[in-house]
Design an enzyme around this catalytic site. Structure first.
Site, PDB file in Angstrom:
ATOM      1  CG  HIS A 188      -0.358  -0.162   2.535  1.00 45.37           C
ATOM      2  ND1 HIS A 188       0.133  -1.359   2.991  1.00 45.37           N
ATOM      3  CD2 HIS A 188      -0.163   0.724   3.532  1.00 45.37           C
ATOM      4  CE1 HIS A 188       0.599  -1.204   4.215  1.00 45.37           C
ATOM      5  NE2 HIS A 188       0.433   0.063   4.574  1.00 45.37           N
TER       6      HIS A 188
ATOM      7  CG  HIS B 285       0.952   5.391   3.999  1.00 43.90           C
ATOM      8  ND1 HIS B 285       0.048   5.349   5.035  1.00 43.90           N
ATOM      9  CD2 HIS B 285       1.655   4.232   4.058  1.00 43.90           C
ATOM     10  CE1 HIS B 285       0.196   4.216   5.690  1.00 43.90           C
ATOM     11  NE2 HIS B 285       1.163   3.513   5.119  1.00 43.90           N
TER      12      HIS B 285
END
Length: 177
Positions: free
Chosen positions: A163, A165
């Site tokens: 992932h 950010h």
């Protein structure tokens, strides 16, 4: 000194800010479902729990839905989705570190539990994720932003599903860590 720091039992390291440990706890509780006999406690001696091996390409005992992000992709856990296409989706972080804190994830985790597991076959997806950052930031009206990828336990990766950010809406500092 190290004696005044509270241990984070999840990562086996000491954090100078106990709130970081609590954030890690809230984000990765799903990973520790299999550990039911050990009590969670904040003590001066860190309690350690086995984490799934992050050195392998994928977790052989884990399905795509075994992370909180996989459950968000499948719709089993709600999220504040802000952008989506056929390969990835973006949603607001539940513990924002900036006025705008969005997570961008590939919909299929596959072996991309962390960036260091990427292979040549992942180049297209990784490029697509970077392109998607641009789409998300335009939609959100962010002209200045930071993109962060935490890779591994010591880098504070708490969910082993790649992932990114996306942080914005405030002045960032350097160095970040």
């Amino acid at each position: 000194g190290i004696q005044s720091r509270r241990p984070c039992f999840l990562t086996r390291f000491h954090f100078s800010q106990p709130s970081l440990c609590m954030q890690s706890l809230s984000r990765i509780g799903q990973i520790f479902r299999h550990v039911s006999s050990s009590p969670f406690s904040f003590t001066r001696t860190p309690t350690t729990f086995p984490l799934p091996s992050t050195s392998s390409r994928s977790f052989s005992t884990m399905s795509e839905e075994d992370t909180i992000f996989g459950k968000m992709v499948s719709g089993k856990i709600p999220c504040q989705k802000v952008w989506e296409d056929e390969k990835c989706m973006a949603f607001r972080d539940i513990h924002p570190q900036a006025p705008s804190h969005i997570l961008l994830i590939p919909k299929e985790r596959g072996g991309l539990t962390r960036l260091s597991n990427a292979t040549e076959g992942d180049k297209e997806l990784l490029g697509h994720l970077m392109w998607a950052v641009g789409q998300v930031t335009k939609q959100e009206g962010l002209t200045d932003f930071r993109v962060v990828i935490n890779d591994g336990e010591r880098a504070c990766q708490s969910v082993f599903h790649l992932h990114l950010h996306i942080l914005g809406g405030r002045q960032m500092r350097w160095p970040p860590g």
